[in-house]
Enzyme design. Structure first.
Site, PDB file in Angstrom:
ATOM      1  N   PRO A  35     -20.545 -10.865  17.536  1.00  0.00           N
ATOM      2  CA  PRO A  35     -19.725 -11.351  16.157  1.00  0.00           C
ATOM      3  C   PRO A  35     -18.380 -11.858  16.311  1.00  0.00           C
ATOM      4  O   PRO A  35     -17.632 -12.246  15.252  1.00  0.00           O
ATOM      5  CB  PRO A  35     -20.019  -9.846  15.333  1.00  0.00           C
ATOM      6  CG  PRO A  35     -20.169  -8.944  16.617  1.00  0.00           C
ATOM      7  CD  PRO A  35     -20.849  -9.558  17.606  1.00  0.00           C
ATOM      8  N   TYR A  70      -7.426  -9.321  14.675  1.00  0.00           N
ATOM      9  CA  TYR A  70      -8.261  -9.166  15.797  1.00  0.00           C
ATOM     10  C   TYR A  70      -7.350  -8.535  16.860  1.00  0.00           C
ATOM     11  O   TYR A  70      -6.105  -8.878  17.119  1.00  0.00           O
ATOM     12  CB  TYR A  70      -8.602 -10.249  16.677  1.00  0.00           C
ATOM     13  CG  TYR A  70      -9.727 -11.203  15.565  1.00  0.00           C
ATOM     14  CD1 TYR A  70      -9.302 -11.939  14.347  1.00  0.00           C
ATOM     15  CD2 TYR A  70     -11.087 -11.098  15.844  1.00  0.00           C
ATOM     16  CE1 TYR A  70     -10.414 -12.883  13.692  1.00  0.00           C
ATOM     17  CE2 TYR A  70     -12.182 -11.496  15.199  1.00  0.00           C
ATOM     18  CZ  TYR A  70     -11.775 -12.474  14.269  1.00  0.00           C
ATOM     19  OH  TYR A  70     -12.711 -13.224  13.308  1.00  0.00           O
ATOM     20  N   LYS A  85     -19.229 -16.404  14.076  1.00  0.00           N
ATOM     21  CA  LYS A  85     -20.020 -17.700  14.149  1.00  0.00           C
ATOM     22  C   LYS A  85     -21.605 -17.607  13.833  1.00  0.00           C
ATOM     23  O   LYS A  85     -21.995 -18.786  13.698  1.00  0.00           O
ATOM     24  CB  LYS A  85     -20.136 -18.335  15.830  1.00  0.00           C
ATOM     25  CG  LYS A  85     -18.690 -18.744  16.000  1.00  0.00           C
ATOM     26  CD  LYS A  85     -18.365 -20.177  15.222  1.00  0.00           C
ATOM     27  CE  LYS A  85     -16.713 -20.523  15.269  1.00  0.00           C
ATOM     28  NZ  LYS A  85     -16.087 -20.677  14.045  1.00  0.00           N
ATOM     29  N   HIS A 101      -8.565 -18.381   3.796  1.00  0.00           N
ATOM     30  CA  HIS A 101      -7.716 -18.025   4.630  1.00  0.00           C
ATOM     31  C   HIS A 101      -7.191 -19.030   5.648  1.00  0.00           C
ATOM     32  O   HIS A 101      -8.156 -19.800   6.078  1.00  0.00           O
ATOM     33  CB  HIS A 101      -8.264 -16.782   5.574  1.00  0.00           C
ATOM     34  CG  HIS A 101      -8.201 -15.429   4.950  1.00  0.00           C
ATOM     35  ND1 HIS A 101      -8.622 -14.152   5.473  1.00  0.00           N
ATOM     36  CD2 HIS A 101      -8.404 -15.068   3.589  1.00  0.00           C
ATOM     37  CE1 HIS A 101      -8.533 -13.386   4.777  1.00  0.00           C
ATOM     38  NE2 HIS A 101      -8.542 -13.657   3.421  1.00  0.00           N
ATOM     39  N   TYR A 105     -12.286 -21.990  15.848  1.00  0.00           N
ATOM     40  CA  TYR A 105     -12.474 -20.941  14.832  1.00  0.00           C
ATOM     41  C   TYR A 105     -12.903 -21.447  13.513  1.00  0.00           C
ATOM     42  O   TYR A 105     -13.607 -20.919  12.913  1.00  0.00           O
ATOM     43  CB  TYR A 105     -11.275 -20.086  14.565  1.00  0.00           C
ATOM     44  CG  TYR A 105     -11.168 -18.600  13.829  1.00  0.00           C
ATOM     45  CD1 TYR A 105     -11.692 -17.421  14.546  1.00  0.00           C
ATOM     46  CD2 TYR A 105     -11.157 -18.565  12.481  1.00  0.00           C
ATOM     47  CE1 TYR A 105     -11.867 -16.546  13.954  1.00  0.00           C
ATOM     48  CE2 TYR A 105     -11.442 -17.437  11.931  1.00  0.00           C
ATOM     49  CZ  TYR A 105     -11.648 -16.388  12.476  1.00  0.00           C
ATOM     50  OH  TYR A 105     -11.841 -15.017  11.904  1.00  0.00           O
TER      51      TYR A 105
HETATM   52  C1  PHB Z   1     -16.610  -9.328   9.050  1.00  0.00           C
HETATM   53  O1  PHB Z   1     -16.015  -9.206   7.951  1.00  0.00           O
HETATM   54  O2  PHB Z   1     -17.510  -8.651   9.164  1.00  0.00           O
HETATM   55  C2  PHB Z   1     -16.225 -10.130  10.282  1.00  0.00           C
HETATM   56  C3  PHB Z   1     -15.268 -10.767  10.355  1.00  0.00           C
HETATM   57  C4  PHB Z   1     -14.909 -11.552  11.267  1.00  0.00           C
HETATM   58  C5  PHB Z   1     -15.812 -11.428  12.465  1.00  0.00           C
HETATM   59  C6  PHB Z   1     -16.758 -10.681  12.498  1.00  0.00           C
HETATM   60  C7  PHB Z   1     -16.973  -9.934  11.648  1.00  0.00           C
HETATM   61  O3  PHB Z   1     -15.131 -12.216  13.764  1.00  0.00           O
END
Ligand code: PHB
Ligand code: APR
Length: 390
Positions: A293, A201, A297, A72, A385
């Site tokens: 989460p 997000y 990280k 990505h 990130y």
């Molecule tokens: C996930 O795919 O579970 C996931 C992806 C990004 C995040 C947290 C969890 O920031």
């Protein structure tokens, strides 16, 4: 039995460390409380920083990730009904992340360890580290009702937040920093096509949402929920409705729904223990710290920890100077705190805090607007990130 390094826990931290050390010719044993199936049944995040991808390659376990993982080079932020892309690659001079489940990383590392014939003991009960403040540390455990002892030079606690190693440290020799957030994440896994090519997000006045994926046909979604909420309160339909409410209309319409194959609620916590070295015992990964989460990280921090730990252990085994082990703690904590800051910050700009009112919502929207329109602010987000260097 004698091994140079006894590793407690076979999550990503323990498995990565075992692989790095064995690659340098250091003899290890991994002791895991659970069965292999149990470890592989846990569903966790799935975004790998460049450093984590390279580490999986370096230990010879990256082939499946390179084939099945999804590169990505950006992600989306949505707020105030709008959608904006953060171009990770452009903002970081070509860096990207890899979407590849933590469970798959764990499986690949386990397969690599099996193929090399290195020791791993599952269902090891009552694992206990001893005498790590002396020159003769050892670990005891029970297997099939028989007591076992491993004498070693170094013990590494890779046994997660609830593990035994951090709890074995004498009171007063450890300081803990903690922040517990007043909400959780309700997660759903479903075999439906992801709503977008990249992660989304979402900041919304009803609460945070995240659209993620495990593959082109398997989606992972989350919505912020109350801490007191129960999975039983959420039918699949209720989940999909709530997710759609938190996304801009066009995106909401595009959500593919279907039966969930997993649904769970996880609390959010920031936690750091200091130091991470206690004589001849080191703590790595979730045993020493937890991040919320948001920003994914957790696994990546476990990887950078064990990179530092593997260097420290190599140096220590070469010259016998415990200073190298101490240095691990200082080095690792520098990067840990930066990832803690980033995860806390992403959490605070994207979630609805129950005690804060609409004023906070407006401030978040202003910050997000600044973030997506200022190249400098976007670059800072992107740099964190994709992962800070180590
Ligand atoms: C996930 O795919 O579970 C996931 C992806 C990004 C995040 C947290 C969890 O920031
Ligand atoms: N004895 C032996 N093994 C133990 C013990 C014990 N007393 N206590 C815990 N364990 C094992 C757990 O069963 C687990 O398999 O230690 C392992 C710890 O693994 P993780 O929890 O996956 O932690 P870590 O390897 O540090 O990985 C960090 O995983 O939890 C996620 O969000 C976290 O993504 C991050 C990553």
């Amino acid at each position: 039995m004698r091994k140079q390094v006894a590793i407690i826990g076979s999550g990503p931290a323990g498995l990565f460390l075992g692989a790095l050390l064995e690659k340098s010719g250091i003899d290890t044993i991994i002791l895991e409380r659970r069965s292999q199936d149990y470890v592989l049944g846990r569903i966790r995040a799935g975004v790998l920083e460049q450093g984590t991808m390279e580490m999986l390659d370096a230990v010879g376990c990256g082939a499946r990730m390179r084939e099945e993982g999804l590169i990505h080079d950006g992600f989306d932020l949505t707020f105030d009904g709008r959608r904006h892309r953060i171009d990770l690659s452009e903002l970081t001079g070509g860096k990207t992340v890899m979407v590849y489940g933590q469970t798959e990383v764990t499986r690949d590392l386990m397969d690599g360890r099996d193929a090399a014939g290195h020791a791993i003991v599952y269902e090891a009960e009552n694992v206990t580290p001893h005498d790590f403040d002396s020159a003769r540390p050892y670990v005891t455990y029970d297997k099939d009702g028989v007591s076992q002892r491993v004498d070693c030079d170094v013990i590494v606690g890779c046994d997660g937040f609830h593990g035994v190693c951090r709890k074995s440290v004498p009171e007063g020799s450890i300081t803990e920093f903690e922040k517990v957030y007043p909400f959780g994440w309700l997660g759903v896994l479903a075999d439906v096509k992801p709503v977008a090519d990249e992660l989304v997000y979402a900041n919304h006045s009803r609460g945070f949402a995240l659209c993620s994926m495990r593959s082109l046909t398997r989606s992972r979604y989350y919505v912020q929920c109350d801490l007191s909420d129960k999975v039983e309160n959420w039918s699949d339909d209720a989940f999909w409705d709530e997710l759609r409410r938190r996304l801009p209309p066009k995106l909401a319409e595009a959500v593919n729904t279907g039966p969930s194959i997993e649904k769970s609620i996880a609390p959010l916590r920031s936690f750091v223990a200091e130091p991470l070295t206690f004589g001849r015992m080191l703590l790595c990964g979730d045993a020493g710290h937890i991040v919320p989460p948001t920003g994914a990280k957790g696994l990546n921090l476990a990887a950078s920890d064990v990179f530092y730990a593997s260097e420290a252990i190599r140096d220590f085994l070469d010259d016998g100077n415990e200073k190298s082990l101490k240095h691990y703690s200082t080095r690792a904590l520098k990067r840990i705190w930066k990832a803690e800051r980033f995860s806390w910050w992403m959490t605070s700009i994207l979630h609805r805090f129950p005690a804060d009112g609409d004023f906070n919502q407006k401030i978040q929207e202003a910050e997000l607007d600044y973030l997506v329109h200022s190249k400098n602010a976007s670059a800072s987000l992107a740099e964190n990130y994709v992962g800070l260097p180590y």
